[in-house]
Scaffold this active site. Sequence first.
Site: not given
Length: 267
Positions: A16-17, A37, A60-61, A87, A156, A160, A186
Amino acid sequence: MDVKDKVIVVTGGASGIGAALARCFTKEGAKFVALADMDEAGANAVAKDIGASAKAYKLDVTDEAAVEAFARQVEADAGPIDLYFSNAGIIFSDAPDWTVISQSNEQWQKIWEVNVFAHVLACRAVLPGMLKREGCGFIVTASAAGLLSQIGDTSYSTTKHAAVGFTESLAISHGDDGLYVACLCPQAVVSKMTAGAENSSAAGDGVMPAEEFAARVLSGMREGRFMIRPHDQVEGYFLNKAKDYDRWVGGMRKFRRHQLATTGRPI
């Protein structure tokens, strides 16, 4: 903020992005791009496609020790981190009953850890070093849902909004220290998260190709923008919301009723 000769981290870089940003940065002369990732195979595929200037890392963030170790490994592999692109993100819908209490405690905890607290952990790992040097930056992928709302995705939208708030605080606190901070908001971009959602309310203005998204982000970075909204419509929506909040909420309720009537789902 330019990316030429920079050592860059992109979390959520397997697809993806994240993958599109990594390819864009490499094309524009980045020295090294670290693709982090949980999907190690996907990250490796992107890194292989990019070439020697990219490397994949499983991360693992939400694991503070792992984030710290990852940052130190990137520095050992390529040098000090110049730009950290936080991200990675996840989403849970309000299905099956489409109420704001649909999601479990476990889901709320997980989405908080990935969509918000991961940015805090990343800052702890890289900010001290960045503040000692010039030309560094920290960028967070939030969402237009963090400025507006995304119908049918309560957790979500909530997380966000929090991501926008954290990034704004980071810019206020450390902008005078020479740190470049940006927040991406976005609408729908082609990715795993938006697969199959082409006809949803979240994609009401279309789904932007990831490559176009990356190019618009790079343009915003070069202009030194804090708030980067790759979709032109978002600014107008945000201004309308700020001008008359009650009318905005009423309009979103009307939109939800319309979606329910036509699709049986509010998204």
